[in-house]
Design a protein around this motif. Sequence first.
Motif, PDB file in Angstrom:
ATOM      1  N   LEU A  17       0.809  -1.216   0.000  1.00 15.24           N
ATOM      2  CA  LEU A  17       0.000   0.000   0.000  1.00 15.24           C
ATOM      3  C   LEU A  17       0.847   1.274   0.000  1.00 15.24           C
ATOM      4  CD1 LEU A  17      -2.855  -0.918   2.535  1.00 15.24           C
ATOM      5  CD2 LEU A  17      -2.784  -1.249   0.049  1.00 15.24           C
ATOM      6  N   ASP A  18       2.047   1.213   0.549  1.00 19.20           N
ATOM      7  CA  ASP A  18       2.878   2.406   0.701  1.00 19.20           C
ATOM      8  C   ASP A  18       3.919   2.426  -0.416  1.00 19.20           C
ATOM      9  OD1 ASP A  18       4.158   4.638   1.677  1.00 19.20           O
ATOM     10  OD2 ASP A  18       5.281   3.548   3.214  1.00 19.20           O
ATOM     11  N   MET A  19       3.631   3.170  -1.492  1.00 20.16           N
ATOM     12  CA  MET A  19       4.441   3.057  -2.706  1.00 20.16           C
ATOM     13  C   MET A  19       5.130   4.346  -3.145  1.00 20.16           C
ATOM     14  SD  MET A  19       4.094  -0.125  -3.418  1.00 20.16           S
ATOM     15  CE  MET A  19       4.506  -0.422  -5.133  1.00 20.16           C
ATOM     16  N   VAL A  20       4.924   5.460  -2.456  1.00 19.95           N
ATOM     17  CA  VAL A  20       5.493   6.717  -2.924  1.00 19.95           C
ATOM     18  C   VAL A  20       7.018   6.701  -2.836  1.00 19.95           C
ATOM     19  CG1 VAL A  20       5.662   9.197  -2.473  1.00 19.95           C
ATOM     20  CG2 VAL A  20       3.428   8.072  -2.426  1.00 19.95           C
ATOM     21  N   ASP A  21       7.540   6.307  -1.686  1.00 23.17           N
ATOM     22  CA  ASP A  21       8.987   6.235  -1.507  1.00 23.17           C
ATOM     23  C   ASP A  21       9.494   4.929  -2.121  1.00 23.17           C
ATOM     24  OD1 ASP A  21      11.603   6.079  -0.675  1.00 23.17           O
ATOM     25  OD2 ASP A  21      11.201   6.688   1.393  1.00 23.17           O
ATOM     26  N   GLN A  22      10.132   5.034  -3.268  1.00 21.94           N
ATOM     27  CA  GLN A  22      10.556   3.835  -3.995  1.00 21.94           C
ATOM     28  C   GLN A  22      11.563   3.012  -3.204  1.00 21.94           C
ATOM     29  OE1 GLN A  22      11.679   4.592  -8.072  1.00 21.94           O
ATOM     30  NE2 GLN A  22      10.033   6.084  -8.375  1.00 21.94           N
ATOM     31  N   SER A  23      12.350   3.664  -2.360  1.00 20.54           N
ATOM     32  CA  SER A  23      13.357   2.934  -1.595  1.00 20.54           C
ATOM     33  C   SER A  23      12.731   2.047  -0.523  1.00 20.54           C
ATOM     34  CB  SER A  23      14.331   3.913  -0.937  1.00 20.54           C
ATOM     35  OG  SER A  23      13.681   4.687   0.072  1.00 20.54           O
ATOM     36  N   ARG A  24      11.450   2.305  -0.191  1.00 17.47           N
ATOM     37  CA  ARG A  24      10.801   1.504   0.848  1.00 17.47           C
ATOM     38  C   ARG A  24       9.825   0.472   0.264  1.00 17.47           C
ATOM     39  NH1 ARG A  24       8.591   4.195   5.991  1.00 17.47           N
ATOM     40  NH2 ARG A  24       7.136   5.286   4.623  1.00 17.47           N
ATOM     41  N   ARG A  25       9.729   0.401  -1.029  1.00 22.24           N
ATOM     42  CA  ARG A  25       8.847  -0.599  -1.629  1.00 22.24           C
ATOM     43  C   ARG A  25       9.409  -2.006  -1.390  1.00 22.24           C
ATOM     44  NH1 ARG A  25       7.617   1.996  -7.650  1.00 22.24           N
ATOM     45  NH2 ARG A  25       6.452   3.837  -6.903  1.00 22.24           N
ATOM     46  N   PRO A  26       8.521  -2.996  -1.204  1.00 23.97           N
ATOM     47  CA  PRO A  26       9.011  -4.368  -0.996  1.00 23.97           C
ATOM     48  C   PRO A  26       9.735  -4.882  -2.236  1.00 23.97           C
ATOM     49  CG  PRO A  26       6.627  -4.349  -1.276  1.00 23.97           C
ATOM     50  CD  PRO A  26       7.049  -2.920  -1.162  1.00 23.97           C
ATOM     51  N   LYS A  27      10.828  -5.610  -1.995  1.00 22.45           N
ATOM     52  CA  LYS A  27      11.634  -6.131  -3.101  1.00 22.45           C
ATOM     53  C   LYS A  27      10.998  -7.355  -3.759  1.00 22.45           C
ATOM     54  CE  LYS A  27      14.895  -3.082  -2.514  1.00 22.45           C
ATOM     55  NZ  LYS A  27      14.171  -2.194  -1.607  1.00 22.45           N
ATOM     56  N   GLU A  28      10.163  -8.063  -3.012  1.00 21.55           N
ATOM     57  CA  GLU A  28       9.456  -9.218  -3.565  1.00 21.55           C
ATOM     58  C   GLU A  28       8.036  -9.245  -3.032  1.00 21.55           C
ATOM     59  OE1 GLU A  28      10.969 -12.754  -0.683  1.00 21.55           O
ATOM     60  OE2 GLU A  28      12.485 -11.942  -2.061  1.00 21.55           O
ATOM     61  N   LEU A  29       7.176  -9.970  -3.698  1.00 15.35           N
ATOM     62  CA  LEU A  29       5.755  -9.997  -3.350  1.00 15.35           C
ATOM     63  C   LEU A  29       5.560 -10.632  -1.969  1.00 15.35           C
ATOM     64  CD1 LEU A  29       3.158  -9.108  -4.812  1.00 15.35           C
ATOM     65  CD2 LEU A  29       2.796 -11.504  -5.419  1.00 15.35           C
ATOM     66  N   VAL A  67       5.268  11.992  10.647  1.00 18.65           N
ATOM     67  CA  VAL A  67       6.397  12.107   9.738  1.00 18.65           C
ATOM     68  C   VAL A  67       6.046  11.284   8.506  1.00 18.65           C
ATOM     69  CG1 VAL A  67       8.142  12.527  11.500  1.00 18.65           C
ATOM     70  CG2 VAL A  67       7.559  10.178  10.902  1.00 18.65           C
ATOM     71  N   GLN A  68       6.718  11.549   7.387  1.00 20.39           N
ATOM     72  CA  GLN A  68       6.417  10.862   6.129  1.00 20.39           C
ATOM     73  C   GLN A  68       4.908  10.942   5.822  1.00 20.39           C
ATOM     74  OE1 GLN A  68       8.373   7.186   7.374  1.00 20.39           O
ATOM     75  NE2 GLN A  68      10.003   7.553   5.883  1.00 20.39           N
ATOM     76  N   TRP A  69       4.489  12.180   5.576  1.00 27.11           N
ATOM     77  CA  TRP A  69       3.070  12.453   5.375  1.00 27.11           C
ATOM     78  C   TRP A  69       2.460  11.572   4.286  1.00 27.11           C
ATOM     79  CZ3 TRP A  69       1.230  18.205   5.916  1.00 27.11           C
ATOM     80  CH2 TRP A  69       1.623  18.694   7.172  1.00 27.11           C
ATOM     81  N   GLU A  70       3.211  11.311   3.225  1.00 32.08           N
ATOM     82  CA  GLU A  70       2.631  10.551   2.109  1.00 32.08           C
ATOM     83  C   GLU A  70       2.174   9.172   2.555  1.00 32.08           C
ATOM     84  OE1 GLU A  70       6.811   9.075   2.228  1.00 32.08           O
ATOM     85  OE2 GLU A  70       5.848  11.023   2.505  1.00 32.08           O
ATOM     86  N   THR A  71       2.910   8.551   3.498  1.00 36.40           N
ATOM     87  CA  THR A  71       2.529   7.233   3.996  1.00 36.40           C
ATOM     88  C   THR A  71       1.224   7.304   4.784  1.00 36.40           C
ATOM     89  OG1 THR A  71       4.820   6.456   4.088  1.00 36.40           O
ATOM     90  CG2 THR A  71       3.226   5.324   5.496  1.00 36.40           C
ATOM     91  N   SER A  72       1.158   8.249   5.723  1.00 44.02           N
ATOM     92  CA  SER A  72      -0.059   8.377   6.544  1.00 44.02           C
ATOM     93  C   SER A  72      -1.266   8.756   5.695  1.00 44.02           C
ATOM     94  CB  SER A  72       0.160   9.407   7.649  1.00 44.02           C
ATOM     95  OG  SER A  72       1.118   8.950   8.574  1.00 44.02           O
ATOM     96  N   LEU A  73      -1.086   9.696   4.764  1.00 41.08           N
ATOM     97  CA  LEU A  73      -2.197  10.109   3.898  1.00 41.08           C
ATOM     98  C   LEU A  73      -2.716   8.924   3.081  1.00 41.08           C
ATOM     99  CD1 LEU A  73      -0.804  13.549   2.692  1.00 41.08           C
ATOM    100  CD2 LEU A  73      -2.831  13.219   4.128  1.00 41.08           C
ATOM    101  N   GLN A  74      -1.795   8.178   2.477  1.00 39.33           N
ATOM    102  CA  GLN A  74      -2.195   7.037   1.650  1.00 39.33           C
ATOM    103  C   GLN A  74      -2.936   5.981   2.470  1.00 39.33           C
ATOM    104  OE1 GLN A  74      -1.384   5.947  -2.063  1.00 39.33           O
ATOM    105  NE2 GLN A  74      -3.280   5.185  -1.158  1.00 39.33           N
ATOM    106  N   LEU A  75      -2.382   5.607   3.623  1.00 39.08           N
ATOM    107  CA  LEU A  75      -2.964   4.504   4.394  1.00 39.08           C
ATOM    108  C   LEU A  75      -4.269   4.900   5.086  1.00 39.08           C
ATOM    109  CD1 LEU A  75       0.226   2.793   5.878  1.00 39.08           C
ATOM    110  CD2 LEU A  75      -0.954   2.381   3.717  1.00 39.08           C
TER     111      LEU A  75
END
Length: 395
Positions: free
Chosen positions: A128-140, A160-168
């Motif tokens: 669900l949390d996809m804005v920060d590419q460095s934190r995306r899961p490496k595998e399903l 902190v990291q507003w995009e994560t809280s807003l998205q979720l």
Amino acid sequence: MLQTPPTFGFLFDIDGVLVRGRYVIPAAQEAFRKLVDSNGQLRVPVVFVTNAGNCLQDVKAQELSDALGLKVSPEQVILSHSPLHLFRQFHEKCMLVSGQGPVEENARNVGFRNVVTIQDVRKAFPLLDMVDQSRRPKELPPLTTDFPTIEGVILFGEPVQWETSLQLIIDVLLSNGNPGVELAAVPYPHIPVLACNMDLLWMAEAKMPRFGHGTFLVCLENIYKKVTGRELKYEALIGKPSIVTYQYAEYLIEQQVERRGWPSPICRLYAVGDNPMSDIYGANFYNRYLKASCQAQAEVKRSVVVADPRSEDHSELRKDWYVSLESCKSILVCTGVYSPHGDVPADPHESVVETVFHGHRDFRFDTSLVEASYVVQDVNEAVELVFEKENWSQE
């Protein structure tokens, strides 16, 4: 000379009135030297009412004790979320909490027994949390099947990291509390949302005000409306300028009077703040509520309910004591968010002219509510002014 028992009390904002970030405003120490007696005890009842919420009540009390040079108890401190004690209908529900700092502990301290955090949701549903590419899961990741249904959302303060809280948070609202599940239609009304601290801006060490939780709420509201075409609804808005926060403050003033054994009832409160849209609006809004209550007492033996946007009326807090409190006067200081250039205007009605409404969406802009009863330079002048009005000795 023996001082007569107090018939008035103070509600002090903290940021921009007593401190600026980590630094104590010198006028605050001067003011509290006038407010304490030779034994270090407060001469009048005092409650500190802040819209801060990303901290613990006892920690804030200790910070104030260190800053002001007197013992401040946690019972004298109202954080933005403190009135959540009153919302018992949600205490047993599974609530998602957003903010930073000890949000879980804060939620449990005000009565919530079943809480999950943004990080809990992110861990359970990593896709669900996809804005920060460095934190995306490496595998399903494997499918989560045992996560509880979320029954409400509490917004404690800016995260902190507003995009994560807003998205979720949006995901939780659109899925009826089951993030990761796609529904055929957007549920509306959505699950309950309780928000603490509506301040758009606040004052720290920087020359200009900083974003507050109100700015985060603006983002959340507008994203929800853009995605769904509907308004985000709040079950309650808590913190200044809401009525329930001032009812809770009045209740704590009453408790303080009883503990100190002062015989006289408190008839007048003076609310000192630096933000016209929260401190001044809130105090004036509560003063209007008190006036309406006093008028109603002539006709019925109970307090009337005054409209408070998306918030409950908790006049049961006031019990029989409400018959004594007559007013809540607002005092605006120039050491924080409101800092006019030049001398303080002689006429307070000319000093607060807002061309842009910085208050929350659900509070009607009323110019009379942002006009302070008094405008002074700092909190020390505020205390001196009140002592003069009350014919109270400054020694």
